[in-house]
Design an enzyme around this catalytic site. Structure first.
Site, PDB file in Angstrom:
ATOM      1  N   ASP A  80       3.501 -17.109 -35.717  1.00  6.11           N
ATOM      2  CA  ASP A  80       3.950 -17.791 -36.816  1.00  6.11           C
ATOM      3  C   ASP A  80       5.110 -17.177 -37.406  1.00  6.11           C
ATOM      4  O   ASP A  80       5.772 -17.934 -37.795  1.00  6.11           O
ATOM      5  CB  ASP A  80       2.606 -18.573 -37.178  1.00  6.11           C
ATOM      6  CG  ASP A  80       3.242 -20.065 -38.499  1.00  6.11           C
ATOM      7  OD1 ASP A  80       4.465 -20.261 -38.706  1.00  6.11           O
ATOM      8  OD2 ASP A  80       2.919 -20.211 -39.786  1.00  6.11           O
TER       9      ASP A  80
ATOM     10  N   ASP B 113       1.984  -5.637 -37.046  1.00  2.21           N
ATOM     11  CA  ASP B 113       3.146  -5.496 -38.595  1.00  2.21           C
ATOM     12  C   ASP B 113       3.927  -4.375 -38.273  1.00  2.21           C
ATOM     13  O   ASP B 113       5.090  -4.459 -38.253  1.00  2.21           O
ATOM     14  CB  ASP B 113       2.379  -4.588 -39.580  1.00  2.21           C
ATOM     15  CG  ASP B 113       0.668  -4.164 -38.696  1.00  2.21           C
ATOM     16  OD1 ASP B 113       0.287  -4.004 -37.758  1.00  2.21           O
ATOM     17  OD2 ASP B 113       0.600  -2.360 -39.279  1.00  2.21           O
TER      18      ASP B 113
ATOM     19  N   TYR C  49      -6.064 -20.864 -36.416  1.00  5.67           N
ATOM     20  CA  TYR C  49      -4.803 -22.750 -36.470  1.00  5.67           C
ATOM     21  C   TYR C  49      -6.233 -22.720 -36.320  1.00  5.67           C
ATOM     22  O   TYR C  49      -5.451 -24.600 -35.812  1.00  5.67           O
ATOM     23  CB  TYR C  49      -3.536 -22.740 -35.911  1.00  5.67           C
ATOM     24  CG  TYR C  49      -2.765 -21.548 -36.971  1.00  5.67           C
ATOM     25  CD1 TYR C  49      -2.811 -20.742 -37.572  1.00  5.67           C
ATOM     26  CD2 TYR C  49      -1.592 -22.433 -37.003  1.00  5.67           C
ATOM     27  CE1 TYR C  49      -1.536 -20.131 -38.629  1.00  5.67           C
ATOM     28  CE2 TYR C  49      -0.380 -22.332 -37.610  1.00  5.67           C
ATOM     29  CZ  TYR C  49      -0.693 -20.903 -38.189  1.00  5.67           C
ATOM     30  OH  TYR C  49       0.670 -20.677 -39.767  1.00  5.67           O
TER      31      TYR C  49
ATOM     32  N   LYS D 104      -3.104  -7.929 -33.650  1.00  7.03           N
ATOM     33  CA  LYS D 104      -4.085  -6.909 -34.425  1.00  7.03           C
ATOM     34  C   LYS D 104      -4.623  -7.036 -34.176  1.00  7.03           C
ATOM     35  O   LYS D 104      -5.911  -6.279 -34.795  1.00  7.03           O
ATOM     36  CB  LYS D 104      -4.024  -7.869 -35.448  1.00  7.03           C
ATOM     37  CG  LYS D 104      -2.557  -7.905 -36.521  1.00  7.03           C
ATOM     38  CD  LYS D 104      -2.390  -6.608 -37.372  1.00  7.03           C
ATOM     39  CE  LYS D 104      -2.979  -5.958 -38.375  1.00  7.03           C
ATOM     40  NZ  LYS D 104      -2.444  -5.332 -38.743  1.00  7.03           N
TER      41      LYS D 104
END
Ligand code: NAP
Length: 412
Positions: A303, A279, A158, A225
């Site tokens: 987000d 996830d 971002y 992640k």
């Protein structure tokens, strides 16, 4: 909130050396009304805030509201979308609340919200997510959700460091990477960079842990992640654990230690630090939401997950939020300006009202925060709601934005 006059007779909140707030009995709080539906929801929220403070403290404490201009109102009055005076006011008074702002088209500004965050270094986007009885929700046990998302606001993909496919910059970078770092990038690739620093990751995790300790939450989960992006997301995880160990050794314990040293039982009074791959966290949020409290995560994960969690308890219309830095905190409605409803006294002011409740918690006026939340819940569970919730309920009494605020005040 005296929207018309905003006479300033209050005293500034100040910061102690250790970063905690020094809040007087009559603090000045800054408000930015917002564009589109901003004036409608700000008026409604103002009623609720002032009634809540009066009810909780009977005149012994009082907020002095100070209006700062931003967005269309600022442009009309000063020719600037985000006047320097507004930024100075937020710096001076430390805490503020804002309605939604239009993103000016072609004004040379990416977004007023992004600019505010960058200029004031509001590095933590904080979104509490919990269920309010009576709100139509898509899952069977929405009441099991009570989490607070701390999303890093300044880094990650971002950060806006990217170049289009075929641009000289992307080509140059691809050649450099091939020549010096021996990695191949396809010639027609766009390239974005994902910077994540130890400093920014740790200040976010520090704030999340402090929040868990202050509010009596049991765990902080680092969501990442790192299994795939080892040196960015993996480092976020690592830096998070390191920070907990070095800065909060007596108050925290890692999930691994709970099993290795304490036979699976958390020592009394300690906050458990754990981590989950992003996830998996989406599954956990649906399947075992009651096992999670405070979540700390990089920008992109945050987000997605904060909106997914908000949907789980009935949608973004009710979701409060704040952007917080070490000097300044700005609380805000998380939805946009919904221009088609502007001036109709129609929309749901809950997002702004609940952001205000968060703001009162933040300055240590928890009685007001709690009073606002419980009376809003009582109103909604009595079936008194604005159009957006009414259309999903079979036996609701649909009221206007201002009437919804009146009903909340009556429930205090
Ligand atoms: P939006 O303003 O959030 O509105 C989208 C839809 O969400 C509305 O049409 C309405 O749905 C529903 N909605 C939003 N707020 C609501 C409320 N308080 N009560 C009930 N329903 C509500 O999104 P947008 O149309 O994409 O954006 C409009 C402008 O807002 C843009 O200029 C954008 O840049 C800006 N924006 C600002 C912020 C911010 O300041 N934080 C955030 C997002 C967008 P229905 O039509 O189904 O009733």
């Amino acid at each position: 909130m005296n929207m018309a006059g905003s006479m300033n007779r209050g005293t500034s909140i100040t910061l102690h050396d250790n970063g905690t707030l020094n809040v007087p009995e009559n603090p000045v709080l800054v408000f930015i009304e917002g564009d589109g539906i901003g004036p409608d929801i700000s008026r409604a929220a103002a009623k609720v805030f002032d009634a809540g403070v009066h009810k909780a403290y009977d005149g012994k404490r009082q907020v002095q509201w100070q209006e700062a201009l931003a967005g269309e109102k600022a442009f009309a009055e000063t020719g600037q979308w985000l006047p320097e005076e507004t930024l100075d006011m937020l710096r001076q008074y430390v805490v503020g609340i804002k309605g939604p702002l239009t993103t000016p088209v072609g004004g040379g500004i990416r977004s007023l919200n992004v600019t505010l965050r960058q200029v004031l270094d509001l590095y933590a986007c904080v979104r509490p997510v919990r269920y309010f009885k009576g709100v139509p929700a898509p899952v069977r046990f929405p009441e099991k959700v009570d989490m607070v998302v701390f999303r890093e606001n300044t880094e990650d993909v971002y950060a806006g460091i990217e170049w289009p496919a075929g641009s000289p910059e992307a080509n140059q970078l691809a050649s450099y990477i091939k020549e010096h770092l021996n990695k191949e990038i396809r010639p027609d690739s766009a390239i974005g960079i994902k910077p994540m620093s130890k400093m920014a990751s740790q200040r976010l995790v520090r704030r999340a842990i402090r929040h868990a300790l202050d509010q009596g939450y049991q765990s902080v989960t680092l969501v990442h992640k790192g299994n795939i992006m080892k040196y960015t997301e993996g480092a976020f995880r690592q830096w998070g654990y390191e920070l907990a160990e070095t800065e909060f050794p007596e108050q925290t314990v890692s999930e691994a230690e709970v099993y290795e040293k304490y036979e699976g039982k958390t020592p009394q009074g300690r906050v458990v630090i754990k981590d989950r791959i992003a996830d998996m966290m989406f599954q956990q949020a649906l399947l075992r939401p009651d096992e999670y409290d405070v979540l700390a995560m990089p920008n992109l994960n945050g987000d997605y997950l904060s909106d997914a969690l908000a949907a789980q308890v009935g949608g973004l219309g009710m979701a409060p939020g704040a952007n917080i830095g070490d000097q300044v905190a700005v609380f805000e409605a998380t939805h946009g300006t919904a221009p088609k409803y502007a001036g109709q006294d129609k929309v749901n002011p809950s997002s702004l009202i609940l952001s205000g409740a968060m703001m009162f918690d933040y300055i240590g006026w928890r009685e007001v925060g709690n009073l606002i939340r419980t009376s809003l819940e009582a109103t909604v569970s009595a079936g008194v709601v604005t159009y957006d919730l009414a259309r999903q309920m079979s036996d609701a009494q649909e009221v206007k934005c201002s009437e919804f605020a009146d009903a909340i005040v009556e429930h205090m």
